[in-house]
Design a protein around this motif. Structure first.
Motif, PDB file in Angstrom:
ATOM      1  N   THR A 162       0.834  -1.191   0.000  1.00 29.02           N
ATOM      2  CA  THR A 162       0.000   0.000   0.000  1.00 29.02           C
ATOM      3  C   THR A 162       0.879   1.256   0.000  1.00 29.02           C
ATOM      4  OG1 THR A 162      -1.973   0.972   1.024  1.00 29.02           O
ATOM      5  CG2 THR A 162      -0.252   0.231   2.530  1.00 29.02           C
ATOM      6  N   ALA A 163       0.218   2.396   0.016  1.00 29.29           N
ATOM      7  CA  ALA A 163       0.935   3.669   0.087  1.00 29.29           C
ATOM      8  C   ALA A 163       0.358   4.459   1.251  1.00 29.29           C
ATOM      9  CB  ALA A 163       0.756   4.438  -1.218  1.00 29.29           C
ATOM     10  N   ASP A 164       1.046   5.524   1.632  1.00 28.36           N
ATOM     11  CA  ASP A 164       0.499   6.340   2.727  1.00 28.36           C
ATOM     12  C   ASP A 164      -0.844   6.939   2.334  1.00 28.36           C
ATOM     13  OD1 ASP A 164       1.825   7.906   0.830  1.00 28.36           O
ATOM     14  OD2 ASP A 164       2.248   9.514   2.248  1.00 28.36           O
ATOM     15  N   ALA A 165      -0.976   7.321   1.043  1.00 28.97           N
ATOM     16  CA  ALA A 165      -2.220   7.984   0.660  1.00 28.97           C
ATOM     17  C   ALA A 165      -2.427   8.009  -0.845  1.00 28.97           C
ATOM     18  CB  ALA A 165      -2.229   9.417   1.185  1.00 28.97           C
ATOM     19  N   GLY A 166      -3.678   8.137  -1.211  1.00 26.56           N
ATOM     20  CA  GLY A 166      -4.034   8.453  -2.578  1.00 26.56           C
ATOM     21  C   GLY A 166      -4.426   9.917  -2.616  1.00 26.56           C
ATOM     22  N   SER A 167      -4.704  10.425  -3.798  1.00 29.13           N
ATOM     23  CA  SER A 167      -5.120  11.814  -3.909  1.00 29.13           C
ATOM     24  C   SER A 167      -6.116  11.902  -5.051  1.00 29.13           C
ATOM     25  CB  SER A 167      -3.890  12.680  -4.186  1.00 29.13           C
ATOM     26  OG  SER A 167      -4.273  14.016  -4.373  1.00 29.13           O
ATOM     27  N   ARG A 168      -7.212  12.571  -4.802  1.00 26.14           N
ATOM     28  CA  ARG A 168      -8.246  12.687  -5.828  1.00 26.14           C
ATOM     29  C   ARG A 168      -8.670  14.143  -5.903  1.00 26.14           C
ATOM     30  NH1 ARG A 168     -10.298  10.115 -10.030  1.00 26.14           N
ATOM     31  NH2 ARG A 168     -12.365  10.828 -10.516  1.00 26.14           N
ATOM     32  N   ALA A 169      -8.436  14.749  -7.048  1.00 30.00           N
ATOM     33  CA  ALA A 169      -8.761  16.161  -7.255  1.00 30.00           C
ATOM     34  C   ALA A 169      -8.204  17.021  -6.127  1.00 30.00           C
ATOM     35  CB  ALA A 169     -10.273  16.346  -7.391  1.00 30.00           C
ATOM     36  N   GLY A 170      -6.987  16.684  -5.712  1.00 31.44           N
ATOM     37  CA  GLY A 170      -6.305  17.484  -4.702  1.00 31.44           C
ATOM     38  C   GLY A 170      -6.636  17.084  -3.275  1.00 31.44           C
ATOM     39  N   LYS A 171      -7.584  16.187  -3.110  1.00 32.77           N
ATOM     40  CA  LYS A 171      -7.956  15.768  -1.756  1.00 32.77           C
ATOM     41  C   LYS A 171      -7.172  14.509  -1.394  1.00 32.77           C
ATOM     42  CE  LYS A 171     -12.040  14.606   0.914  1.00 32.77           C
ATOM     43  NZ  LYS A 171     -12.315  13.199   0.828  1.00 32.77           N
ATOM     44  N   ILE A 172      -6.421  14.603  -0.285  1.00 36.39           N
ATOM     45  CA  ILE A 172      -5.603  13.464   0.142  1.00 36.39           C
ATOM     46  C   ILE A 172      -6.499  12.427   0.834  1.00 36.39           C
ATOM     47  CG2 ILE A 172      -3.645  12.755   1.599  1.00 36.39           C
ATOM     48  CD1 ILE A 172      -2.834  14.648  -0.664  1.00 36.39           C
ATOM     49  N   VAL A 173      -6.344  11.175   0.417  1.00 34.56           N
ATOM     50  CA  VAL A 173      -7.101  10.094   1.066  1.00 34.56           C
ATOM     51  C   VAL A 173      -6.090   9.166   1.746  1.00 34.56           C
ATOM     52  CG1 VAL A 173      -8.786   8.241   0.720  1.00 34.56           C
ATOM     53  CG2 VAL A 173      -8.707  10.179  -0.887  1.00 34.56           C
ATOM     54  N   PRO A 174      -5.925   9.298   3.069  1.00 34.31           N
ATOM     55  CA  PRO A 174      -4.968   8.423   3.761  1.00 34.31           C
ATOM     56  C   PRO A 174      -5.411   6.959   3.656  1.00 34.31           C
ATOM     57  CG  PRO A 174      -5.657  10.259   5.165  1.00 34.31           C
ATOM     58  CD  PRO A 174      -6.588  10.241   3.993  1.00 34.31           C
ATOM     59  N   TYR A 175      -4.499   6.103   3.230  1.00 33.78           N
ATOM     60  CA  TYR A 175      -4.850   4.685   3.055  1.00 33.78           C
ATOM     61  C   TYR A 175      -4.615   3.852   4.316  1.00 33.78           C
ATOM     62  CZ  TYR A 175      -5.381   4.800  -2.080  1.00 33.78           C
ATOM     63  OH  TYR A 175      -5.821   5.020  -3.354  1.00 33.78           O
ATOM     64  N   THR A 176      -3.571   4.225   5.083  1.00 36.46           N
ATOM     65  CA  THR A 176      -3.180   3.304   6.165  1.00 36.46           C
ATOM     66  C   THR A 176      -4.254   3.131   7.254  1.00 36.46           C
ATOM     67  OG1 THR A 176      -1.820   5.064   7.114  1.00 36.46           O
ATOM     68  CG2 THR A 176      -0.693   3.396   5.767  1.00 36.46           C
ATOM     69  N   PRO A 177      -4.987   4.184   7.637  1.00 36.72           N
ATOM     70  CA  PRO A 177      -6.031   3.929   8.643  1.00 36.72           C
ATOM     71  C   PRO A 177      -7.097   2.964   8.111  1.00 36.72           C
ATOM     72  CG  PRO A 177      -5.663   6.289   8.365  1.00 36.72           C
ATOM     73  CD  PRO A 177      -4.903   5.605   7.281  1.00 36.72           C
ATOM     74  N   LEU A 178      -7.391   3.071   6.795  1.00 39.20           N
ATOM     75  CA  LEU A 178      -8.392   2.177   6.192  1.00 39.20           C
ATOM     76  C   LEU A 178      -7.880   0.738   6.188  1.00 39.20           C
ATOM     77  CD1 LEU A 178      -9.484   4.326   3.105  1.00 39.20           C
ATOM     78  CD2 LEU A 178     -10.783   3.905   5.191  1.00 39.20           C
ATOM     79  N   LEU A 179      -6.599   0.592   5.864  1.00 42.53           N
ATOM     80  CA  LEU A 179      -6.015  -0.746   5.825  1.00 42.53           C
ATOM     81  C   LEU A 179      -5.964  -1.339   7.234  1.00 42.53           C
ATOM     82  CD1 LEU A 179      -4.612  -3.062   4.363  1.00 42.53           C
ATOM     83  CD2 LEU A 179      -2.465  -1.822   4.540  1.00 42.53           C
ATOM     84  N   LYS A 180      -5.577  -0.502   8.190  1.00 41.02           N
ATOM     85  CA  LYS A 180      -5.495  -0.982   9.581  1.00 41.02           C
ATOM     86  C   LYS A 180      -6.870  -1.496  10.034  1.00 41.02           C
ATOM     87  CE  LYS A 180      -5.181   1.839  13.137  1.00 41.02           C
ATOM     88  NZ  LYS A 180      -4.735   2.850  14.084  1.00 41.02           N
ATOM     89  N   GLU A 181      -7.889  -0.705   9.711  1.00 43.33           N
ATOM     90  CA  GLU A 181      -9.257  -1.078  10.092  1.00 43.33           C
ATOM     91  C   GLU A 181      -9.680  -2.371   9.381  1.00 43.33           C
ATOM     92  OE1 GLU A 181     -11.705   2.505  10.120  1.00 43.33           O
ATOM     93  OE2 GLU A 181     -13.345   1.226   9.420  1.00 43.33           O
ATOM     94  N   ALA A 182      -9.322  -2.454   8.089  1.00 44.80           N
ATOM     95  CA  ALA A 182      -9.701  -3.641   7.309  1.00 44.80           C
ATOM     96  C   ALA A 182      -9.048  -4.897   7.876  1.00 44.80           C
ATOM     97  CB  ALA A 182      -9.287  -3.452   5.847  1.00 44.80           C
TER      98      ALA A 182
END
Ligand code: AMP
Length: 639
Positions: A162-182
């Motif tokens: 995984t990566a620390d985050a994705g970005s969509r139209a300038g909005k950062i989407v942190p991935y690690t909290p989602l992965l931790k929860e999953a």
């Protein structure tokens, strides 16, 4: 020139000779002994006895002739990055990633789940898995923890990348909290996480064992990891897709058949040549990303443009409806592949963008993923003055079922507005009556699109870990015969061109993303104040379809108040966002007293959908209780 009709006919009448010839488009370590073993239908084993490797065909094979040619051009309008990797550099990066995975204990046959934004490392990761025979399972970066958890449970990956985050139209989407929860939600836990730190967000993996990619890369940069000699029938990847149940299906793909199918499609359908530049605007989380961002173009010796960003945002973050066309000019893109939704987004931009850049390099624009409405197809074709080629297929098939193939010296069927085209070689396509199974040979008769076995090379082998589901879901839905159902309605005209009229099941297509209404329902039903819910797909001008939910509240006492309704609707949307991801969020949640059902308790989905789209629902008077449908009619008519 070969007439396409003859080419097609040969693929059907002499499949062994036909596919033996196509096998010559890739490199084998050992030639196949048998072209197709179909002794246990509907399971097809293509190229039995042969050994090969997808990564070898996508990377190593090209070192001899095109080591210095760009292989991957990574462009991110989210992080203002442009970076080109030639085939030699790609070879180095992929070997390095493979060495890292090996050090993390990954072996042939192990699953590696890739939950990544559209960054070059995601492509390295896929190719690295293919190189060592690990099975990758890419999960779309827009999915949230619930979707991710169900996929982790099903795939049981040894490692997650995984990566620390994705970005969509300038909005950062942190991935690690989602992965931790999953991972917390999942019953099966990965051993460790490989994390690519882009410096966009803090990393929060809790107690999970994490390996930092930057440090590991430094250590392994000069590693040499040879390509594993894989059986043609070895699994290359699984990719989850939605069906009628809440549990996503892992579409399982082989190695040799997939490599041949992609190489053939690049030649005949997409008319590609080595050295050209392919730009598919999809995401690696979807099948188009697998086939036509990563493997297809690289196998063909092309440059693939790997893009992170939206169609309407420029490099400096400002609005720019011409960004894609500027990239076509800059990188001399020859083939572009996108989705109708993206074109509908562009349609809202200034049309001057379409003529602002030099598009002379571009041969054609391919569109797939959802029905292409004719006005949109005509608008873009006229705007860029290039052929627009619709093509129809599914995650399950891996490459087009319907298209117009005019490459590799073929001719005979030109693209036609309103149709994705004619059956592609290898597909024994039929239209059958939904309930009798009778073949519809006439023109203009609406039927279910089915394929006679064996499915051609490249199509799914089975459902990962569940052969019975593969057989029961796909091969047993048409009475009286064992044929593969696409679960799409279609009609055929007098010239053999098909038109696809939408799904026969509860799958919906939102902005080219395939979603199961059942998954969304299950997510909504988890709200403490929801007793029951129905989700249907409703036609939408921009997104093709949107999800609409009709919920029965457990406690409706406060719902007479509009603010209370809005509050509950907001809570439900947030719940879906957190569980499945924003792509699955219903556009509206309406509260009803009862859901419309048949006497046997079956939800009247088609009737709900018809009402939402302002169509005729048939005779309401024939229902035991028309009141629930009438209530829905009233609700949706109030804007
Ligand atoms: P997916 O597996 O996500 O690619 O979704 C496949 C489904 O998308 C198909 O079963 C069709 O319902 C729809 N689809 C894909 N391409 C087209 C197309 N060119 N025209 C009409 N529907 C399409």
């Amino acid at each position: 020139m070969t007439a396409y009709a003859d080419f097609y006919q040969r693929s059907i009448a002499q499949p062994e000779a036909f596919w033996k010839e196509q096998a010559g488009l890739i490199e084998w370590f050992k030639q196949p002994e048998q072209i197709c073993d179909y002794s246990n239908p509907p399971f097809a084993n293509w190229y039995k006895g042969g050994t090969t490797n997808l990564c070898h065909n996508a990377v190593d094979r090209h070192l001899k002739d095109r080591a210095n040619q760009p292989a991957v051009v990574f462009v991110s309008t989210e992080t203002n990055t442009e970076k080109t990797y030639n085939f030699r550099q790609l070879h180095t990066e992929v070997q390095c990633m493979a060495a890292i995975l090996q050090e993390m204990g990954v072996q042939k046959g192990d699953r590696v789940l890739i939950y990544m934004p559209m960054i070059a490392e995601a492509l390295f990761a896929m190719l690295a898995c293919a190189r060592i025979g690990a099975i990758h399972s890419v999960v779309f970066g827009g999915f949230a923890s619930g979707s991710l958890a169900s996929r982790i449970d099903d795939a049981a990956p040894r490692v997650v990348i995984t990566a620390d985050a994705g970005s969509r139209a300038g909005k950062i989407v942190p991935y690690t909290p989602l992965l931790k929860e999953a991972v917390a939600l999942a019953a099966t836990k990965p051993e460790s996480i490989l994390i690519i730190d882009r410096g966009l967000s803090t990393i929060d993996l809790g107690a999970l064992r994490a390996v930092d990619y930057t440090a590991a890369r430094q250590k392994h940069l000069n590693s040499e990891v040879p390509c594993a000699h894989l059986d043609a029938t070895d699994i290359s990847y699984t990719l989850y897709t939605s069906g009628t149940t809440g549990k996503p299906k892992g579409v399982q793909r082989d190695t040799g058949g997939y490599a041949v199918a992609l190489a053939a499609s690049m030649k005949y359908i997409f008319d590609c040549k080595p050295g050209q530049v392919y730009f598919a605007t999809s995401d690696i989380g979807w099948v188009v990303g697998h086939s036509y961002i990563v493997y297809g173009p690289l196998i063909a010796g092309m440059t693939t443009l790997f893009y992170e960003g939206t169609p309407v945002r420029g490099m400096d973050g400002s609005a720019d409806g011409g960004i894609w066309w500027s990239l076509v000019e800059k990188y001399k893109v020859t083939h572009m592949f996108s989705a109708p939704t993206a074109i509908r987004v562009l349609k809202k931009q200034d049309p001057a963008y379409l003529t602002k850049y030099d598009l002379s390099s571009l041969q054609a624009l391919f569109l797939a993923g959802e029905p292409v409405d004719e006005p949109t197809a005509r608008w873009i074709a006229a705007g860029i003055n290039k052929p627009v080629i619709d093509n129809y297929w599914q995650t399950e098939t891996g490459w087009p079922i319907l298209a117009t193939a005019n490459g590799g010296g073929l001719s005979g069927f030109k693209p036609q507005f309103g149709s994705p085209g004619v059956p592609m070689y290898g597909y024994k396509l039929k239209l059958v009556h939904e309930s009798t199974g009778e073949e519809l040979k006439g023109h203009g008769e609406k039927g279910v699109v089915v394929i006679e076995g064996p499915l051609p090379p490249g199509a799914m082998q089975t459902v990962w870990g569940d052969d019975a589901r593969f057989v029961n879901t796909y091969w047993k839905s048409i009475p009286g015969q064992m044929v593969y159902s696409t679960f799409d309605w279609g009609i055929r005209d007098a010239n053999g061109y098909f038109t696809i009229l939408g799904r026969t099941d509860d799958v919906i297509n939102v902005a080219g993303h395939r979603l199961g209404t059942r998954e969304i329902e299950e997510s909504i039903a988890a709200h403490p104040n929801v007793a029951e819910v129905a989700v249907v797909g409703v036609a939408d001008q921009l997104k093709g379809q949107v999800a609409m939910a009709f919920a029965v509240a457990k406690d409706a006492s406060k719902l007479g108040d509009a603010n209370e309704r809005l509050k509950l609707e907001g809570e439900i949307m947030k719940l879906v966002d957190g569980n499945l991801g924003a792509v699955a969020r219903p556009s509206r949640v309406y509260f009803v007293t009862l859901l419309p059902k048949t006497r046997s308790g079956k939800l009247l989905r088609r009737a709900i959908q018809a009402i939402c789209e302002g169509r005729d629902t048939g005779d309401l008077a024939t229902l035991d209780d028309p009141a629930p449908l009438l209530q829905i009619k009233e609700l949706v008519s109030v804007k």
